[in-house]
Design a protein around this motif. Structure first.
Motif, short mmCIF file in Angstrom:
data_model
loop_
_atom_site.label_atom_id
_atom_site.label_comp_id
_atom_site.label_asym_id
_atom_site.label_seq_id
_atom_site.Cartn_x
_atom_site.Cartn_y
_atom_site.Cartn_z
N ILE A 151 30.77 7.65 -1.39
CA ILE A 151 32.21 7.50 -0.95
C ILE A 151 33.06 6.71 -1.46
O ILE A 151 34.31 6.94 -2.03
N THR A 152 32.65 5.37 -1.32
CA THR A 152 33.40 4.34 -1.58
C THR A 152 33.69 4.45 -3.08
O THR A 152 34.90 4.05 -3.46
N THR A 153 32.74 4.72 -3.93
CA THR A 153 32.90 4.74 -5.30
C THR A 153 34.05 5.78 -5.95
O THR A 153 34.74 5.55 -6.50
N TYR A 154 33.44 6.97 -4.94
CA TYR A 154 34.44 8.26 -5.44
C TYR A 154 35.92 7.86 -5.13
O TYR A 154 36.90 8.16 -5.62
N MET A 155 35.88 7.32 -3.96
CA MET A 155 37.52 6.86 -3.44
C MET A 155 38.17 5.64 -4.57
O MET A 155 39.16 6.06 -4.66
N GLN A 156 37.06 4.95 -5.01
CA GLN A 156 37.72 4.20 -6.26
C GLN A 156 38.34 4.86 -7.18
O GLN A 156 39.23 4.66 -7.84
N ARG A 157 37.58 6.02 -7.91
CA ARG A 157 37.95 6.88 -8.79
C ARG A 157 39.06 7.77 -8.28
O ARG A 157 40.00 8.07 -9.01
N PHE A 158 39.23 8.29 -7.19
CA PHE A 158 40.23 8.98 -6.67
C PHE A 158 41.35 8.12 -6.72
O PHE A 158 42.67 8.53 -7.36
N SER A 159 41.57 6.96 -6.22
CA SER A 159 42.62 5.91 -6.30
C SER A 159 42.90 5.64 -7.76
O SER A 159 44.27 5.54 -8.10
N ASN A 160 42.09 5.50 -8.46
CA ASN A 160 42.45 5.04 -9.97
C ASN A 160 43.14 6.13 -10.66
O ASN A 160 43.89 6.19 -11.28
N ALA A 161 42.52 7.58 -10.42
CA ALA A 161 43.24 8.53 -10.98
C ALA A 161 44.69 8.82 -10.15
O ALA A 161 45.73 9.10 -11.03
N ASN B 228 43.70 13.80 -15.02
CA ASN B 228 43.49 12.97 -13.92
C ASN B 228 43.83 13.61 -12.58
O ASN B 228 43.19 13.52 -11.48
N ILE B 229 44.71 14.75 -12.56
CA ILE B 229 44.83 15.68 -11.65
C ILE B 229 43.35 16.33 -11.51
O ILE B 229 43.02 16.69 -10.10
#
Length: 596
Positions: free
Chosen positions: A305-315, A163-164
């Motif tokens: 970007i919204t989808t990637y931010m969701q991935r980023f926050s989940n990670a 996840n990092i």
């Protein structure tokens, strides 16, 4: 007396640090290649999970109608994009299954190795370590603590690393699409990570306290189970219930503190991460609605970007979860490495050598000994025992009789002086060869769960059934064993509770004789034997102990009156030395003991 009582928490001399974590990870060394493959597979899966967001952007920008116009080859592009998306989804499921299976198997193998090292160390540690700790506090380290650490290798380590990487890759993707959003992500992420780190450190302190209370409670339960007969004999059930409830209450309070921090950790981490995403989305909206922050974003870029931010926050959230789990085991790691790093006081010296045969001459020369530094137990002990002599030790309780014979087996090391066998300092003999020549039998005999035959064979695993039976005959145990319905295959439970005290001692005698030691130590070994059996044992002494050096501690004078030498031990010294008749003629300590 034990220094770690049930209400006394263990204090780790060395607190958890990154070196401990690195040392723990080193146990995965032989699985390094497999671990790297698992991590790369997780990273690859994480990277592939980002592609659907890019496909979404392509679908929005290239497939969906733009200003009312349908793009060329809309159906073809849609089929290609959606097929690619479907294949990626199936691949992700398969990859997750493989990584979970491999990491679970590998994690349990690693913990098996750690537990083996821990058990080997416990077998290697001297009696001093066990004298100063309740059994339960040691037991919980080999069982509960290592079991919990298994999760570190199965889930925590791989998930944190993966996840990092996912966060880094996601950030790069955001930066590739829109560098301004990447900068905003960095700015709002740093405070979140610092806060989570601070919470994790606070939780570690609470977990250490909780583990101490759990260890105290487990130690008390373990001792109560072993001492249940004594508890019932003295009507201690209610009092021990009260002690247990008090220990449980202390654990409950400590657990509530950990739970409070844990419950604080998850909502805070989740809430703050969501707040971070909200800030990023708010800034994104500003980029769309105003030109004050540069060029506006396209609809496809906004959704991506919204989808990637969701991935980023989940990670980030998964890392917080794993960090919380790792915090739970840090206290366990402290305790386990405390055991592994404890030096064994009784070890083979560099000059130690194997001694294949001994005659059995034992020499104490100016021996001084203390269990606790500054409090002497034996002072200036001088004793020369010739091969084949039977030496009896008598004297008041606590005089040091058991200590003297324990030193011969090097269960403890002397403070000063020398202790030699056949002129060789016992510290110059390997422990294995030294104890191979010495047979020890204590008053509190211990039998293992298994058959009578297996218990006799314990001292010589390669012995045949005939050898075991012959040893039982020499120990006068054969007769009562054959009266059992299953004979030598009679199954015994823990500590042979199916046998009487005398029967257990006879089986222990057989176990001792099977090993065929040249020096025999009997510490109150005939205390639970009836008078008739004692007479048989007296005959055994005249044959089995013949030509063997033996040390016998017994309160029954009938057992020792025919010894070659009788030592009266008291006041930290040997006060009298002679045979039965000689000591009676002196009219000293031994004579008064006989008179009473």
């Amino acid at each position: 007396m034990s220094r770690n009582l049930y209400f006394e928490d263990e204090i780790s001399e060395e607190k958890f640090n990154l070196f401990m974590l690195k040392r723990l990870i080193s146990y995965a060394g032989e699985y390094k290649t497999t671990y790297i493959k698992v991590i790369f597979l997780l990273i690859g899966t994480s990277f592939l999970s980002l592609i659907p967001a890019a496909i979404n952007m392509m679908i929005i920008n290239q497939v969906l109608p733009q200003d009312g116009k349908i793009p060329d080859n809309m159906v073809t592009k849609a089929v290609i994009f959606l097929s690619f998306w479907f294949v990626l989804s199936i691949g992700s499921v398969v990859a997750n299954f493989i990584t979970t299976k491999v990491s679970t198997t590998m994690g349990n193998d690693i913990i098996c190795n750690l537990r083996k090292d821990l058990f080997d160390k416990l077998m290697d540690l001297s009696f001093e370590y066990y004298d100063s700790r309740p059994t339960g506090k040691i037991l919980v380290r080999v069982t509960n603590y290592t079991d919990e650490i298994a999760g570190f290798f199965i889930n925590d380590l791989t998930r944190v690393v993966a996840n990092i990487f996912l966060m880094v890759i996601t950030f790069i993707c955001i930066a590739f699409i829109e560098i301004r959003m990447a900068m905003v992500t960095i700015i709002v992420s740093i405070p979140v990570l610092l806060l989570m780190w601070g919470l994790a450190r606070a939780m570690h302190r609470k977990v250490r306290i909780e583990r101490n209370k759990q260890s105290n409670r487990t130690a008390f339960v373990a001792e109560d189970i072993n001492g249940l007969e004594v508890i019932k004999a003295f009507n201690r059930e209610e009092l021990n219930d009260e002690i247990f409830m008090e220990l449980s209450e202390k654990y409950r309070k400590a657990y509530r503190q950990v739970t409070k921090y844990r419950e604080m950790f998850f909502p805070l981490s989740h809430g703050i991460i969501q707040m971070m995403c909200t800030i990023v989305l708010y800034v994104t909206a500003l980029f769309i609605t105003t030109h004050h922050f540069g060029a506006p974003l396209t609809l496809g870029a906004v959704i991506t970007i919204t989808t990637y931010m969701q991935r980023f926050s989940n990670a980030a959230f998964v890392i917080c979860q794993r960090l919380q789990a790792i915090t739970n085991v840090t206290s366990n790691i402290e305790r386990i490495f405390e055991v592994l790093d404890t030096p064994s006081l009784i070890t083979n010296t560099p000059q130690a050598r194997d001694v294949e045969r001994i005659r059995g001459e034992v020499d104490f020369e100016q021996v001084n000994f203390s269990y606790v530094e500054g409090i002497s137990v034996l002072e200036n002990i001088n004793l020369n025992v010739k091969p084949g002599q039977m030496v009896a030790l008598v004297g008041p309780t606590g005089a040091g009789k058991t200590t003297i014979v324990s030193l011969i087996s090097r269960f403890y090391d002397i403070d000063s002086g020398s202790l030699k066998i056949d002129g060789i300092d016992i510290r110059d003999m390997t422990l294995e060869s030294l104890r191979k020549h010495i047979g020890v039998m204590m008053q509190d005999t211990f039998l293992f769960r298994g058959t009578i035959m297996e218990n006799i064979r314990f001292s010589k695993p390669g012995a045949s059934d005939e050898e075991c039976i012959e040893a039982a005959k020499k120990a006068y145990a054969h007769e009562f064993i054959m009266k059992k319905e299953e004979g030598y295959e009679t199954m015994l439970s823990d500590n042979g509770s199916e046998l009487s005290g005398g029967e257990k001692q006879l089986v222990s005698f057989a176990r001792l004789l099977l090993a065929d030691p040249q020096i025999i130590i009997l510490d109150e070994a005939t205390s639970n034997i009836d008078t008739q059996t004692e007479k048989a044992i007296q005959k055994m002494f005249s044959t089995v102990l013949k030509e063997r050096t033996s040390f016998v501690i017994a309160h029954r004078l009938s057992t020792i009156r025919h010894a070659d030498r009788i030592l009266y031990v008291d006041k930290k010294r040997i006060l009298e030395d002679g045979n039965h008749d000689e000591l009676l003629a002196k009219n000293g300590y031994y004579a008064r003991l006989v008179a009473h």
